[in-house]
Motif scaffolding. Sequence first.
Motif, PDB file in Angstrom:
ATOM      1  N   GLN A 119       0.817  -1.210   0.000  1.00 49.80           N
ATOM      2  CA  GLN A 119       0.000   0.000   0.000  1.00 49.80           C
ATOM      3  C   GLN A 119       0.852   1.261   0.000  1.00 49.80           C
ATOM      4  OE1 GLN A 119      -2.953  -0.045   3.085  1.00 49.80           O
ATOM      5  NE2 GLN A 119      -4.163  -1.644   2.113  1.00 49.80           N
ATOM      6  N   ASN A 120       1.946   1.275   0.740  1.00 51.05           N
ATOM      7  CA  ASN A 120       2.796   2.470   0.763  1.00 51.05           C
ATOM      8  C   ASN A 120       3.643   2.601  -0.497  1.00 51.05           C
ATOM      9  OD1 ASN A 120       1.873   3.291   3.273  1.00 51.05           O
ATOM     10  ND2 ASN A 120       3.473   2.192   4.382  1.00 51.05           N
ATOM     11  N   ARG A 121       3.746   1.546  -1.279  1.00 50.22           N
ATOM     12  CA  ARG A 121       4.456   1.639  -2.562  1.00 50.22           C
ATOM     13  C   ARG A 121       3.647   2.444  -3.568  1.00 50.22           C
ATOM     14  NH1 ARG A 121       5.632   2.393  -6.950  1.00 50.22           N
ATOM     15  NH2 ARG A 121       7.002   1.235  -8.384  1.00 50.22           N
ATOM     16  N   SER A 122       2.334   2.264  -3.578  1.00 46.49           N
ATOM     17  CA  SER A 122       1.447   3.002  -4.484  1.00 46.49           C
ATOM     18  C   SER A 122       0.258   3.490  -3.664  1.00 46.49           C
ATOM     19  CB  SER A 122       0.989   2.124  -5.650  1.00 46.49           C
ATOM     20  OG  SER A 122       2.088   1.678  -6.412  1.00 46.49           O
ATOM     21  N   VAL A 123       0.361   4.689  -3.152  1.00 46.12           N
ATOM     22  CA  VAL A 123      -0.607   5.187  -2.181  1.00 46.12           C
ATOM     23  C   VAL A 123      -1.949   5.545  -2.812  1.00 46.12           C
ATOM     24  CG1 VAL A 123       1.157   6.011  -0.591  1.00 46.12           C
ATOM     25  CG2 VAL A 123       0.358   7.510  -2.422  1.00 46.12           C
ATOM     26  N   PHE A 124      -2.004   5.658  -4.132  1.00 46.45           N
ATOM     27  CA  PHE A 124      -3.246   6.076  -4.775  1.00 46.45           C
ATOM     28  C   PHE A 124      -4.093   4.901  -5.236  1.00 46.45           C
ATOM     29  CE2 PHE A 124      -0.218   9.583  -5.499  1.00 46.45           C
ATOM     30  CZ  PHE A 124      -0.902  10.582  -4.830  1.00 46.45           C
ATOM     31  N   MET A 125      -3.670   3.684  -4.919  1.00 41.71           N
ATOM     32  CA  MET A 125      -4.438   2.504  -5.275  1.00 41.71           C
ATOM     33  C   MET A 125      -5.309   2.110  -4.086  1.00 41.71           C
ATOM     34  SD  MET A 125      -3.483   1.986  -8.312  1.00 41.71           S
ATOM     35  CE  MET A 125      -2.131   2.466  -9.401  1.00 41.71           C
ATOM     36  N   GLY A 126      -6.599   2.099  -4.265  1.00 41.46           N
ATOM     37  CA  GLY A 126      -7.497   1.712  -3.184  1.00 41.46           C
ATOM     38  C   GLY A 126      -8.841   2.375  -3.335  1.00 41.46           C
ATOM     39  N   ASP A 127      -9.803   1.897  -2.544  1.00 43.36           N
ATOM     40  CA  ASP A 127     -11.167   2.413  -2.633  1.00 43.36           C
ATOM     41  C   ASP A 127     -11.692   2.887  -1.285  1.00 43.36           C
ATOM     42  OD1 ASP A 127     -11.409   0.030  -1.328  1.00 43.36           O
ATOM     43  OD2 ASP A 127     -12.552  -0.976  -2.892  1.00 43.36           O
ATOM     44  N   GLY A 128     -10.822   3.121  -0.333  1.00 47.42           N
ATOM     45  CA  GLY A 128     -11.244   3.524   1.007  1.00 47.42           C
ATOM     46  C   GLY A 128     -11.078   2.410   2.013  1.00 47.42           C
ATOM     47  N   GLY A 129     -11.369   1.183   1.605  1.00 45.33           N
ATOM     48  CA  GLY A 129     -11.170   0.062   2.502  1.00 45.33           C
ATOM     49  C   GLY A 129      -9.709  -0.190   2.800  1.00 45.33           C
TER      50      GLY A 129
END
Length: 402
Positions: A119-129
């Motif tokens: 997650q810290n490698r690509s911080v803009f990947m995600g949907d809130g969860g």
Amino acid sequence: MNRLALTLSRGIARVTESALAPYQTAVVRIGFAGTWLLFLLREFPHRQELYGPDGPWSRELAGQLTADNGAFTALLWFDGQVWFETLYALALVSSVLLLLGWRTRTSSVLFMIGVLSLQNRSVFMGDGGDNVLHLMCIYLVFTRCGQVWSLDARRAALAEAARARGVRVADRVGPVLWAVFGAALGAVTLMGRLGDGRLVPVLLWTVWAALGLWWVVGHRARSGEPRILLDVVANVVHNGALLVITAEACLIYATAGWYKIQGSRWQDGTAVYYPLHLDSFSPWPALADLLSSSGTLVMLMTYGTVMVQVAFPFTLFNRRVKNVLLAAMMTEHAVIAVVLGLPFFSLAMIAADAVFLPTSFLRRLGLWVARVRERLPVPGRRTLPQPRSPEDGERARVGFPA
């Protein structure tokens, strides 16, 4: 004054003598490990674009960001495809191990490393969860989440039964894991990859030292004062982490509800209508059209969402009202998973909500799952003796000592 002192002493005894909510923490463990595992498997064909070398968020940008905010990610320790695939496999394996409850003290740390690294490698990947998972993976390290419904609990029950028969049980896997973990930590520390003075590196070394101390005391002084002291410390840390998890879930709903109140679309009752007609959140356009065709239904869903989120933290002292709102919130997240196409966000929130589930419901759920499992044809499985009570039957099936 005496009554206050008695109440205080009972509260201290309750916090120090046992790890509270073992079923709830087990469900939280299973929920978040399962959510992360499903996400990694779902995105396995796209892992290179999400977190790997082919992603739009380059290694250089990730390095600059982590240097500024001090975020932990093992993906930046080394460059190359082999290191990326190794860490992705570690994230998958640690999720499976934590889900099954195998060596939860070690697997929870590996699970945290996998989550934070990706997650810290690509911080803009995600949907809130991903934000909820990001926090909970750290909190799980401090909990005794393998007391029930885990391979650790079954192993502890078998070891206790063997000791009752006078058979000495030696743990050979634990020291090996501890030695490998320590060697890996020492290597990356000497290479300057782990960082200095940040939360996660300090946490990793602290956990490693605590695991070694726990094993030595547990095998050398199983019934003495050092063992009792370690149990008290572990219970206090577990109960503190459980309180933080509970407060975090309440904070999420409270802030979400109060921010919604300030929005004009939530005030006029039309906020739910708009995400139903966004292309990015419309996997079932016909279903979205059906739900948004009634203005009254849209208004009820909009106001109902705000009222449930704002009111929930205040209902924790009323068990019946809390359970009703908890069921409503879980149903809401299930609907979001289907209608808006956000399954992993919904699973993460449902896993966080599970910390509020009643113990009696979870016990009945465990018994029901055990009965279903016993009816499945498994070659070579021995039939368990008929329990004298539901509690005895549950202990025999889930494998934790009485």
